[in-house]
Motif scaffolding. Structure first.
Motif, PDB file in Angstrom:
ATOM      1  N   TYR A  18     -16.569  -7.334   1.055  1.00 47.10           N
ATOM      2  CA  TYR A  18     -15.919  -8.449   0.786  1.00 47.10           C
ATOM      3  C   TYR A  18     -15.090  -8.422  -0.626  1.00 47.10           C
ATOM      4  CZ  TYR A  18     -19.434  -8.310  -3.087  1.00 47.10           C
ATOM      5  OH  TYR A  18     -20.431  -7.791  -4.196  1.00 47.10           O
ATOM      6  N   LYS A  19     -15.359  -7.186  -1.488  1.00 49.78           N
ATOM      7  CA  LYS A  19     -14.730  -7.189  -2.612  1.00 49.78           C
ATOM      8  C   LYS A  19     -12.995  -6.991  -2.673  1.00 49.78           C
ATOM      9  CE  LYS A  19     -19.094  -5.330  -4.775  1.00 49.78           C
ATOM     10  NZ  LYS A  19     -19.459  -4.009  -5.540  1.00 49.78           N
ATOM     11  N   ILE A  20     -12.740  -6.568  -1.406  1.00 47.99           N
ATOM     12  CA  ILE A  20     -11.180  -6.331  -1.332  1.00 47.99           C
ATOM     13  C   ILE A  20     -10.474  -7.503  -1.233  1.00 47.99           C
ATOM     14  CG2 ILE A  20     -11.451  -3.882  -0.800  1.00 47.99           C
ATOM     15  CD1 ILE A  20     -10.933  -4.811   2.241  1.00 47.99           C
ATOM     16  N   ALA A  21     -11.429  -8.546  -0.994  1.00 50.01           N
ATOM     17  CA  ALA A  21     -10.466 -10.079  -0.590  1.00 50.01           C
ATOM     18  C   ALA A  21     -10.107 -10.567  -1.900  1.00 50.01           C
ATOM     19  CB  ALA A  21     -11.534 -11.042  -0.177  1.00 50.01           C
ATOM     20  N   TYR A  22     -10.377  -9.881  -3.117  1.00 42.57           N
ATOM     21  CA  TYR A  22      -9.936 -10.655  -4.529  1.00 42.57           C
ATOM     22  C   TYR A  22      -8.709  -9.942  -4.964  1.00 42.57           C
ATOM     23  CZ  TYR A  22     -14.312 -12.840  -3.776  1.00 42.57           C
ATOM     24  OH  TYR A  22     -15.279 -13.712  -3.161  1.00 42.57           O
ATOM     25  N   SER A  23      -7.554 -10.489  -4.890  1.00 43.48           N
ATOM     26  CA  SER A  23      -6.089  -9.607  -4.972  1.00 43.48           C
ATOM     27  C   SER A  23      -5.289 -10.386  -6.048  1.00 43.48           C
ATOM     28  CB  SER A  23      -5.560  -9.809  -3.749  1.00 43.48           C
ATOM     29  OG  SER A  23      -4.341  -8.937  -3.942  1.00 43.48           O
ATOM     30  N   PRO A  24      -4.842  -9.522  -7.133  1.00 44.05           N
ATOM     31  CA  PRO A  24      -4.658  -8.126  -7.051  1.00 44.05           C
ATOM     32  C   PRO A  24      -6.009  -7.450  -7.711  1.00 44.05           C
ATOM     33  CG  PRO A  24      -3.521  -8.902  -8.868  1.00 44.05           C
ATOM     34  CD  PRO A  24      -3.998 -10.276  -8.206  1.00 44.05           C
ATOM     35  N   LEU A  25      -6.612  -6.529  -6.682  1.00 42.60           N
ATOM     36  CA  LEU A  25      -7.702  -5.815  -6.986  1.00 42.60           C
ATOM     37  C   LEU A  25      -7.195  -4.582  -7.842  1.00 42.60           C
ATOM     38  CD1 LEU A  25     -10.813  -5.778  -6.550  1.00 42.60           C
ATOM     39  CD2 LEU A  25     -10.441  -4.204  -4.660  1.00 42.60           C
ATOM     40  N   GLU A  26      -7.960  -4.160  -8.746  1.00 48.46           N
ATOM     41  CA  GLU A  26      -7.914  -2.854  -9.428  1.00 48.46           C
ATOM     42  C   GLU A  26      -8.933  -2.043  -9.137  1.00 48.46           C
ATOM     43  OE1 GLU A  26      -6.656  -3.449 -13.512  1.00 48.46           O
ATOM     44  OE2 GLU A  26      -5.467  -5.114 -13.180  1.00 48.46           O
ATOM     45  N   MET A  27      -8.608  -0.678  -9.055  1.00 45.42           N
ATOM     46  CA  MET A  27      -9.212   0.432  -8.662  1.00 45.42           C
ATOM     47  C   MET A  27      -9.469   1.447  -9.737  1.00 45.42           C
ATOM     48  SD  MET A  27      -9.483   0.943  -4.558  1.00 45.42           S
ATOM     49  CE  MET A  27      -9.743  -0.502  -3.576  1.00 45.42           C
ATOM     50  N   LEU A  28     -10.435   1.872 -10.103  1.00 44.11           N
ATOM     51  CA  LEU A  28     -10.615   3.220 -11.015  1.00 44.11           C
ATOM     52  C   LEU A  28     -10.416   4.293 -10.372  1.00 44.11           C
ATOM     53  CD1 LEU A  28     -10.640   3.877 -14.237  1.00 44.11           C
ATOM     54  CD2 LEU A  28     -13.091   3.837 -13.993  1.00 44.11           C
ATOM     55  N   LEU A  29      -9.186   5.034 -10.544  1.00 48.71           N
ATOM     56  CA  LEU A  29      -8.863   6.302  -9.619  1.00 48.71           C
ATOM     57  C   LEU A  29      -8.356   7.305 -10.636  1.00 48.71           C
ATOM     58  CD1 LEU A  29      -7.123   4.404  -6.731  1.00 48.71           C
ATOM     59  CD2 LEU A  29      -9.267   5.292  -6.822  1.00 48.71           C
ATOM     60  N   ASN A  30      -9.201   8.525 -10.530  1.00 49.18           N
ATOM     61  CA  ASN A  30      -8.976   9.607 -11.623  1.00 49.18           C
ATOM     62  C   ASN A  30      -8.905   9.032 -13.037  1.00 49.18           C
ATOM     63  OD1 ASN A  30      -8.586  11.399  -9.470  1.00 49.18           O
ATOM     64  ND2 ASN A  30      -6.675  10.549  -8.766  1.00 49.18           N
ATOM     65  N   GLY A  31      -9.613   8.082 -13.343  1.00 51.90           N
ATOM     66  CA  GLY A  31      -9.658   7.860 -14.737  1.00 51.90           C
ATOM     67  C   GLY A  31      -8.613   6.694 -15.111  1.00 51.90           C
ATOM     68  N   GLN A  32      -7.891   6.142 -14.151  1.00 48.06           N
ATOM     69  CA  GLN A  32      -6.996   5.276 -14.463  1.00 48.06           C
ATOM     70  C   GLN A  32      -7.159   4.098 -13.566  1.00 48.06           C
ATOM     71  OE1 GLN A  32      -4.454   5.635 -16.798  1.00 48.06           O
ATOM     72  NE2 GLN A  32      -5.278   7.414 -17.496  1.00 48.06           N
ATOM     73  N   TRP A  33      -6.890   2.784 -14.300  1.00 43.95           N
ATOM     74  CA  TRP A  33      -7.078   1.471 -13.495  1.00 43.95           C
ATOM     75  C   TRP A  33      -5.922   1.276 -12.851  1.00 43.95           C
ATOM     76  CZ3 TRP A  33     -11.428  -0.974 -12.267  1.00 43.95           C
ATOM     77  CH2 TRP A  33     -12.644  -0.920 -13.044  1.00 43.95           C
ATOM     78  N   ILE A  34      -5.933   1.181 -11.333  1.00 44.95           N
ATOM     79  CA  ILE A  34      -4.658   0.941 -10.496  1.00 44.95           C
ATOM     80  C   ILE A  34      -4.681  -0.274  -9.593  1.00 44.95           C
ATOM     81  CG2 ILE A  34      -3.120   2.166  -8.722  1.00 44.95           C
ATOM     82  CD1 ILE A  34      -3.556   3.683 -11.142  1.00 44.95           C
ATOM     83  N   VAL A  35      -3.594  -1.030  -9.524  1.00 43.47           N
ATOM     84  CA  VAL A  35      -3.458  -2.254  -8.939  1.00 43.47           C
ATOM     85  C   VAL A  35      -3.280  -1.667  -7.303  1.00 43.47           C
ATOM     86  CG1 VAL A  35      -2.382  -4.470  -8.509  1.00 43.47           C
ATOM     87  CG2 VAL A  35      -2.723  -3.678 -10.829  1.00 43.47           C
ATOM     88  N   VAL A  36      -4.167  -2.131  -6.672  1.00 40.64           N
ATOM     89  CA  VAL A  36      -4.009  -2.013  -5.115  1.00 40.64           C
ATOM     90  C   VAL A  36      -3.745  -3.483  -4.418  1.00 40.64           C
ATOM     91  CG1 VAL A  36      -5.335   0.042  -5.157  1.00 40.64           C
ATOM     92  CG2 VAL A  36      -6.472  -2.050  -4.672  1.00 40.64           C
ATOM     93  N   ASP A  37      -3.124  -3.283  -3.219  1.00 43.24           N
ATOM     94  CA  ASP A  37      -2.840  -4.335  -2.626  1.00 43.24           C
ATOM     95  C   ASP A  37      -3.751  -4.793  -1.556  1.00 43.24           C
ATOM     96  OD1 ASP A  37      -0.575  -5.199  -4.015  1.00 43.24           O
ATOM     97  OD2 ASP A  37       0.695  -3.742  -2.599  1.00 43.24           O
TER      98      ASP A  37
END
Length: 236
Positions: free
Chosen positions: A217-236
């Motif tokens: 359910y969490k990916i339904a909230y856009s734009p979602l940001e993920m913490l990847l390799n120590g950086q917050w990245i916006v994902v579609d």
């Protein structure tokens, strides 16, 4: 006053993962005897840590990176058509902000929720001590958001922490018989609106795991940001 340089961290031994079957997990947590101030807790949240009662932790698995911290920018978020329908369904609800506390009303709702929705999880069976340790203890700045219907019945309760940069959605439980309201989704939508109203940037939603259906359910909230390799990245 605590800061990240003075905190002590401990790693647990490997244990069975709560989310992925057949996987061994490891957890890094801050010494629970430490007094974590508001700024340090906010910084830890930006580094992917979460709070459960007195424990502030993050996954620390050697061979698995499945748990990904996610957050939503409250200023950029635009509800989808289905999310707008959920908002409209719940226009009759009143939200009251109260300090974290134990009441018979709260626990009765929590007990019904765990027994109905999570009887296969590690929080079953529920208990009053578990409720207090998980949702009240911790010493961080936070609140309970009560969601009440026109008859004043409590239909949902969102446990939320305040951060310098936003809000952290710790846990939400709701009335299992009110499935048509999509109360879990509505609680997130309401907290996003509240985050923006408070002129804060982010609502932190904890961890997302691609292979875990309960977290989809969490990916339904856009734009979602993920913490990847120590950086917050916006994902579609």
């Amino acid at each position: 006053m605590s800061n990240l340089k003075t905190l002590h961290f401990y790693a647990t031994p490997e244990h069975e993962c709560s989310y992925l079957e057949g996987v061994e997990a490891k957890t890094l947590f801050v010494d629970p005897q430490e007094e974590i101030n508001f700024d340090a807790y906010s910084q830890l949240s930006d580094l992917g840590f979460r709070r459960s009662g007195k424990h502030i932790y993050r996954p620390y698995c050697s061979n698995c990176q499945a748990c990904i911290s996610v957050r939503v920018n409250s200023h950029e978020f635009k509800p989808s058509k289905s999310q707008k329908r959920i908002i409209n369904k719940n226009k009759d609800l009143r939200v009251v902000t109260v300090p974290p506390q134990f009441t018979d009303e709260y626990y009765a709702l929590y007990e019904r929720y765990i027994n109905t929705r999570h009887s296969d999880g590690d929080m079953f069976p529920p208990s009053a001590d578990q409720f207090s340790a998980f949702l009240i203890e911790g010493g961080q700045k936070g609140c309970f958001y009560e969601f009440r219907d026109p008859s004043d019945k409590l239909v949902a309760l969102a446990v939320t922490d305040f951060l310098v940069q936003g809000l952290s959605a710790i846990y939400t439980f709701f009335e299992p018989t009110e499935a048509s309201r999509s109360l879990g989704s509505y609680a997130i939508l309401w907290q996003l609106k509240e985050t923006k109203r408070l002129e804060l940037d982010y609502l932190y939603l904890g961890y997302w795991i691609r292979e875990c259906q309960k977290m989809s359910y969490k990916i339904a909230y856009s734009p979602l940001e993920m913490l990847l390799n120590g950086q917050w990245i916006v994902v579609d």
